[in-house]
Every structure is written in C-alpha cells, then in structure tokens.
Design a protein around this motif. Structure first.
Motif, mmCIF file in Angstrom:
data_model
loop_
_atom_site.group_PDB
_atom_site.id
_atom_site.type_symbol
_atom_site.label_atom_id
_atom_site.label_comp_id
_atom_site.label_asym_id
_atom_site.label_seq_id
_atom_site.Cartn_x
_atom_site.Cartn_y
_atom_site.Cartn_z
ATOM 1 N N ALA A 36 1.103 -32.902 -8.984
ATOM 2 C CA ALA A 36 1.404 -33.911 -9.665
ATOM 3 C C ALA A 36 1.140 -34.869 -9.041
ATOM 4 C CB ALA A 36 2.959 -32.721 -10.149
ATOM 5 N N LYS A 37 2.260 -34.270 -7.936
ATOM 6 C CA LYS A 37 2.626 -35.924 -7.088
ATOM 7 C C LYS A 37 1.480 -36.957 -6.891
ATOM 8 C CE LYS A 37 5.014 -38.345 -2.929
ATOM 9 N NZ LYS A 37 5.438 -37.344 -1.470
ATOM 10 N N GLU A 39 -1.393 -37.239 -8.601
ATOM 11 C CA GLU A 39 -1.149 -38.090 -10.569
ATOM 12 C C GLU A 39 -0.762 -38.611 -10.869
ATOM 13 O OE1 GLU A 39 -2.138 -33.807 -12.897
ATOM 14 O OE2 GLU A 39 -4.137 -33.764 -11.598
ATOM 15 N N SER A 40 0.469 -38.839 -9.698
ATOM 16 C CA SER A 40 2.002 -39.598 -10.451
ATOM 17 C C SER A 40 1.692 -40.531 -9.971
ATOM 18 C CB SER A 40 2.743 -38.800 -9.916
ATOM 19 O OG SER A 40 3.318 -38.816 -8.972
ATOM 20 N N TYR A 41 0.988 -40.721 -9.093
ATOM 21 C CA TYR A 41 0.557 -41.925 -7.641
ATOM 22 C C TYR A 41 -0.684 -42.615 -8.494
ATOM 23 C CZ TYR A 41 3.735 -41.561 -4.110
ATOM 24 O OH TYR A 41 4.964 -41.998 -3.376
ATOM 25 N N GLN A 43 -1.113 -41.966 -11.903
ATOM 26 C CA GLN A 43 -1.085 -43.146 -13.265
ATOM 27 C C GLN A 43 0.064 -44.326 -12.729
ATOM 28 O OE1 GLN A 43 -1.435 -41.966 -16.343
ATOM 29 N NE2 GLN A 43 -0.174 -43.815 -16.829
ATOM 30 N N MET A 44 1.195 -44.472 -11.536
ATOM 31 C CA MET A 44 1.903 -45.307 -10.862
ATOM 32 C C MET A 44 0.584 -46.738 -10.859
ATOM 33 S SD MET A 44 3.102 -46.203 -7.763
ATOM 34 C CE MET A 44 4.881 -44.708 -7.996
ATOM 35 N N ASP A 47 -0.454 -48.215 -14.095
ATOM 36 C CA ASP A 47 1.077 -49.087 -15.353
ATOM 37 C C ASP A 47 1.068 -49.643 -14.560
ATOM 38 O OD1 ASP A 47 1.449 -46.523 -16.026
ATOM 39 O OD2 ASP A 47 3.024 -45.442 -15.186
ATOM 40 N N ARG A 57 -8.441 -36.963 -12.374
ATOM 41 C CA ARG A 57 -7.315 -36.120 -13.154
ATOM 42 C C ARG A 57 -7.716 -35.080 -14.234
ATOM 43 N NH1 ARG A 57 -2.605 -40.221 -14.535
ATOM 44 N NH2 ARG A 57 -4.921 -41.390 -15.838
ATOM 45 N N SER A 84 1.806 -47.806 -5.629
ATOM 46 C CA SER A 84 1.149 -46.723 -5.095
ATOM 47 C C SER A 84 0.098 -47.687 -4.133
ATOM 48 C CB SER A 84 0.325 -46.606 -6.275
ATOM 49 O OG SER A 84 -0.538 -48.121 -7.164
#
Length: 203
Positions: A36-37, A39-41, A43-44, A47, A57, A84
């Motif tokens: 999850a971490k 994949e959050s990066y 997305q970061m 963004d 992902r 990121s």
C-alpha cells in the motif's frame, strides 16, 4: 527519448512471480502495508505531475491473488521538487529525470538526502572520472548498474544512507576490530645529532 523507449520495453518484459519461480525476475514486496505504501508513492508521483508511462498497480497472479505483488512502474519527467523523488520508494518504481549537462546529472544524487550509490554509463573516460569525483555518494559505478563492490572493498552509503561511524566490509571492517598504530620515521645520513627537532614535512 530513446533511453525511455528502450527502458519501457525492458520493463514491460519483466516477469513478476513467486520466489520459487526460476523464470521470475522479482517477487512480491514484504507485506500488505508495504504494498500500500509503494502504491501510494506511485499515486503521489502522478498527483505531482510526473508522467506514469507504465503502471504496475493492481497486479494479480493466478493462484496467488492474495500476494503482495506490484508490477514494474516507469515515471518520466520527474522533478527534484517532487516528494515522490525526495523519498526512497522500496519497490519496482523507476523514475526518469532529464538534465542537459554532466554537472546537472552529478548534482542530482549529490543534493539528495540519501547517498547510497549511483552509476554512470558512458564510453567517455573523462566524463566517468569527473562524475565519480563530483558526485556526493558512498558508492559509484561506472558502466556497472548496481555499484555494490565485492566483499574486500568497503560497502556503504553516505548521508542518510549511512548507519554508524564506519562502513561495512573491507578495510573499515578490519579497522573496527583493531587499533591503528602510526609510526613516523626519518633515516638521515650522517650523525643523528645533526638533525633538528622539527616536524617532518614533504618539503
């Protein structure tokens, strides 16, 4: 552009699999939280305005749907100001930054908070020498993709990639268990009494 196209082709060819699969290039990350971490990066980075050319992902392997697998990810047009980029992503994510000069390229890892290792690929000896001398990291590879030296050389990074007051392996590992004795000697010709009591210099 040519580099990015070739890297994209190579990344798409990577095979993700379980650790017992001899044909797999790499396996899962260590936990659901780490997946999850990572994949959050990813997305970061999206963004923040980087170009995600390959999105790994949501990868599912048949028979291992509950595994913590992430496919390869490739970003282009990444900037030093992006969080990121500023933080380490321990996952299959490659970020491409574009620069105009060798000095700009050397400045990127030099100005980063981490300083483990970096590499340069070139047939120009002068460029390799200048890059290795300028860059502020602990391990440098010249035409070596992962600049991890063999065990009889020192291994370790600088800045926030370092831990402790010595590096690992090589001479540093020996020094950890030893005391250094320094012997300064002069062997003048003639009577030793003729020699002045001065600190020896190279002059």
């Amino acid at each position: 552009d040519e580099f990015v196209e070739r890297m994209l082709e190579a990344a798409r060819a990577l095979k993700v699999g379980v650790s017992t699969d001899p044909e797999a290039h790499y396996g899962p990350v260590v936990s659901a939280a780490h997946k999850a971490k990572v994949e959050s990066y990813i997305q970061m980075g999206v963004d923040e305005g980087a170009s995600l050319l390959l999105d790994g992902r949501g990868l599912k392997l048949q028979g291992n749907e509950g595994g913590y697998f992430i496919g390869p990810n490739l970003f282009d047009n990444v900037k030093p100001s992006m969080k990121s980029y500023q933080e380490e992503i321990f996952g299959p994510v490659l970020q491409v930054m574009r620069v105009e000069t060798l000095e700009e390229a050397a400045a990127l890892p030099s100005n980063h908070q981490y300083g483990n290792g970096c590499a340069i690929f070139t047939s120009n000896g002068r460029a390799a020498r200048e890059f290795a001398a300028q860059v502020n990291v602990g391990m440098v590879g010249v035409n070596v993709p992962i600049p991890v030296p063999v065990a009889y050389h020192t291994f370790g990074g600088w800045k926030r990639s370092a831990f402790g007051d010595t590096n690992q392996h090589g001479p540093e590992g020996v020094r950890f268990y030893t005391k250094i004795k320094t012997v300064t000697q002069r062997w003048p010709e003639g009577d030793i009494g003729d020699q002045a009591f001065v600190i020896p210099t190279m002059g």
